[in-house]
Design a protein around this motif. Sequence first.
Motif, PDB file in Angstrom:
ATOM      1  N   GLN A 253     -14.850  35.799  -5.203  1.00  0.00           N
ATOM      2  CA  GLN A 253     -14.941  37.515  -4.507  1.00  0.00           C
ATOM      3  C   GLN A 253     -13.689  38.078  -4.907  1.00  0.00           C
ATOM      4  O   GLN A 253     -13.193  38.613  -5.199  1.00  0.00           O
ATOM      5  CB  GLN A 253     -15.403  37.401  -3.589  1.00  0.00           C
ATOM      6  CG  GLN A 253     -15.306  38.753  -2.654  1.00  0.00           C
ATOM      7  CD  GLN A 253     -15.687  39.688  -3.388  1.00  0.00           C
ATOM      8  OE1 GLN A 253     -16.827  39.440  -4.498  1.00  0.00           O
ATOM      9  NE2 GLN A 253     -15.484  41.188  -3.528  1.00  0.00           N
ATOM     10  N   PHE A 254     -12.522  37.086  -4.264  1.00  0.00           N
ATOM     11  CA  PHE A 254     -11.698  37.371  -5.167  1.00  0.00           C
ATOM     12  C   PHE A 254     -10.791  37.916  -6.275  1.00  0.00           C
ATOM     13  O   PHE A 254      -9.639  38.871  -6.317  1.00  0.00           O
ATOM     14  CB  PHE A 254     -10.263  36.709  -3.924  1.00  0.00           C
ATOM     15  CG  PHE A 254      -8.868  36.747  -3.680  1.00  0.00           C
ATOM     16  CD1 PHE A 254      -8.151  37.379  -3.385  1.00  0.00           C
ATOM     17  CD2 PHE A 254      -8.155  35.562  -4.595  1.00  0.00           C
ATOM     18  CE1 PHE A 254      -6.733  37.626  -3.415  1.00  0.00           C
ATOM     19  CE2 PHE A 254      -6.689  36.021  -4.859  1.00  0.00           C
ATOM     20  CZ  PHE A 254      -6.334  36.873  -3.832  1.00  0.00           C
TER      21      PHE A 254
ATOM     22  N   ARG B 103      -9.490  42.313 -10.356  1.00  0.00           N
ATOM     23  CA  ARG B 103      -9.947  41.980 -11.261  1.00  0.00           C
ATOM     24  C   ARG B 103     -10.301  44.084 -11.084  1.00  0.00           C
ATOM     25  O   ARG B 103      -9.959  44.773 -12.397  1.00  0.00           O
ATOM     26  CB  ARG B 103     -10.963  41.560 -12.049  1.00  0.00           C
ATOM     27  CG  ARG B 103     -11.149  42.430 -13.437  1.00  0.00           C
ATOM     28  CD  ARG B 103     -12.126  41.878 -14.521  1.00  0.00           C
ATOM     29  NE  ARG B 103     -12.354  40.166 -14.273  1.00  0.00           N
ATOM     30  CZ  ARG B 103     -12.708  39.582 -13.418  1.00  0.00           C
ATOM     31  NH1 ARG B 103     -13.246  39.990 -12.747  1.00  0.00           N
ATOM     32  NH2 ARG B 103     -12.254  38.045 -13.633  1.00  0.00           N
ATOM     33  N   VAL B 104     -10.889  44.463 -10.815  1.00  0.00           N
ATOM     34  CA  VAL B 104     -11.587  46.099 -10.625  1.00  0.00           C
ATOM     35  C   VAL B 104     -10.333  46.254 -10.354  1.00  0.00           C
ATOM     36  O   VAL B 104     -10.563  47.450 -10.908  1.00  0.00           O
ATOM     37  CB  VAL B 104     -12.396  45.993  -9.567  1.00  0.00           C
ATOM     38  CG1 VAL B 104     -12.586  47.530  -9.139  1.00  0.00           C
ATOM     39  CG2 VAL B 104     -13.402  45.103  -9.680  1.00  0.00           C
ATOM     40  N   SER B 105      -9.667  46.142  -9.324  1.00  0.00           N
ATOM     41  CA  SER B 105      -8.107  47.652  -9.097  1.00  0.00           C
ATOM     42  C   SER B 105      -7.221  47.002 -10.108  1.00  0.00           C
ATOM     43  O   SER B 105      -6.538  48.271 -11.111  1.00  0.00           O
ATOM     44  CB  SER B 105      -8.009  47.021  -7.609  1.00  0.00           C
ATOM     45  OG  SER B 105      -8.420  47.263  -6.705  1.00  0.00           O
ATOM     46  N   VAL B 106      -7.150  45.994 -10.659  1.00  0.00           N
ATOM     47  CA  VAL B 106      -5.889  45.746 -11.969  1.00  0.00           C
ATOM     48  C   VAL B 106      -6.279  46.653 -12.952  1.00  0.00           C
ATOM     49  O   VAL B 106      -5.593  47.281 -13.873  1.00  0.00           O
ATOM     50  CB  VAL B 106      -5.814  44.252 -12.107  1.00  0.00           C
ATOM     51  CG1 VAL B 106      -4.506  43.717 -13.504  1.00  0.00           C
ATOM     52  CG2 VAL B 106      -5.859  43.530 -10.829  1.00  0.00           C
ATOM     53  N   VAL B 107      -7.706  46.628 -13.663  1.00  0.00           N
ATOM     54  CA  VAL B 107      -8.365  47.116 -14.647  1.00  0.00           C
ATOM     55  C   VAL B 107      -8.297  48.676 -14.097  1.00  0.00           C
ATOM     56  O   VAL B 107      -7.443  49.145 -15.359  1.00  0.00           O
ATOM     57  CB  VAL B 107      -9.932  47.015 -15.127  1.00  0.00           C
ATOM     58  CG1 VAL B 107     -10.147  48.020 -15.959  1.00  0.00           C
ATOM     59  CG2 VAL B 107     -10.166  45.848 -14.908  1.00  0.00           C
ATOM     60  N   SER B 108      -8.642  49.131 -13.211  1.00  0.00           N
ATOM     61  CA  SER B 108      -7.792  50.770 -12.908  1.00  0.00           C
ATOM     62  C   SER B 108      -6.779  51.036 -13.484  1.00  0.00           C
ATOM     63  O   SER B 108      -6.643  51.756 -14.002  1.00  0.00           O
ATOM     64  CB  SER B 108      -8.587  51.043 -11.654  1.00  0.00           C
ATOM     65  OG  SER B 108      -9.831  50.749 -11.501  1.00  0.00           O
ATOM     66  N   LEU B 109      -6.130  50.358 -12.745  1.00  0.00           N
ATOM     67  CA  LEU B 109      -3.995  50.030 -12.839  1.00  0.00           C
ATOM     68  C   LEU B 109      -3.877  50.067 -14.052  1.00  0.00           C
ATOM     69  O   LEU B 109      -3.021  51.086 -14.473  1.00  0.00           O
ATOM     70  CB  LEU B 109      -3.860  49.553 -11.798  1.00  0.00           C
ATOM     71  CG  LEU B 109      -1.672  49.324 -11.828  1.00  0.00           C
ATOM     72  CD1 LEU B 109      -1.195  50.763 -11.438  1.00  0.00           C
ATOM     73  CD2 LEU B 109      -1.266  48.610 -11.494  1.00  0.00           C
ATOM     74  N   ARG B 110      -4.434  49.327 -15.321  1.00  0.00           N
ATOM     75  CA  ARG B 110      -3.882  49.200 -16.621  1.00  0.00           C
ATOM     76  C   ARG B 110      -4.526  50.625 -17.113  1.00  0.00           C
ATOM     77  O   ARG B 110      -3.443  50.879 -18.055  1.00  0.00           O
ATOM     78  CB  ARG B 110      -4.508  47.608 -17.036  1.00  0.00           C
ATOM     79  CG  ARG B 110      -4.343  47.322 -18.283  1.00  0.00           C
ATOM     80  CD  ARG B 110      -5.173  48.015 -19.205  1.00  0.00           C
ATOM     81  NE  ARG B 110      -6.339  47.306 -18.748  1.00  0.00           N
ATOM     82  CZ  ARG B 110      -7.953  46.937 -19.206  1.00  0.00           C
ATOM     83  NH1 ARG B 110      -6.988  46.355 -20.195  1.00  0.00           N
ATOM     84  NH2 ARG B 110      -9.548  46.928 -19.511  1.00  0.00           N
TER      85      ARG B 110
END
Length: 282
Positions: free
Chosen positions: A216-217, A222-229
Amino acid sequence: MNWNENSQDPNNRIDPVMFVTRSLDEIRFWSRIMKEHSLFLRLGFRCEDTQLINEANQFYHLFEQIEQRSHSLTNQTAPEQMRRFNSEVQLAATNIFAFKRKVLGLILSCQLPGANNFPLLVDHISREANYFRKRLIELNEGKLKPLADAIIKENVFFLRIMADHAKFIGHLLDPSERKLVDMARNFSNDFDELVFQARDLEGMKPQSQTVPLLDQFLDQNRVSVVSLRDFKKTARDLIEECRIKSIIHPLLADHVFREAEHFLEIIDMFEAHLTGTMSQRR
């Protein structure tokens, strides 16, 4: 990062083939990053800071040579040769780390008034140099951290890097780019929260190191990093096309984008090992 259970023995020692592969991956990625750091520092110095400019230029050429040499090696390179190269690069990383901390000290003691390197940026790039230095030492020692420890430690490090990136973008965009500045501020707040969550999980070790919690961590990060990427990619493209107002160097925009991509690769490698599946959500 290639984290592979089959490349270890029960004592977490890395096998020779994986040692060479991982060493080359790390050096090829981080030597380019160190080279670009040297350029960014140089651009932020004042005209009269000739000694610092010369030192930055020397590091630029040093890591450019290291990057070129790393591409002349292959996965079939002899482990002993790779170990010697790692030691040489580790010394270079140690030296640029010391240079960055010297610059930070000069800034914080008000000896470079009017220069354009944020103290947090210099601290940020020194943390990356130290990370690179320690990675090469670990590789040469031939040991991998246990998976659960590595997952938490790497995420604590890279989540803070991503939070810093959002802060830099927000401060280097022109204030009139209100929507983009606001988006960068929101990313900064999001990643600050993720850093706190990661440190909470770290503080609960070893009880927190269960597969469901770690999975889950990784998913949440990943969700946040994809958005920032994706935000970084958009900003990079707009900067290259001169469609937004900022003082962000186009290479810096690409630089932070590549680091987000690198973090996603690490997250995916960890999840593949943790659950036996590779994420398709990128």
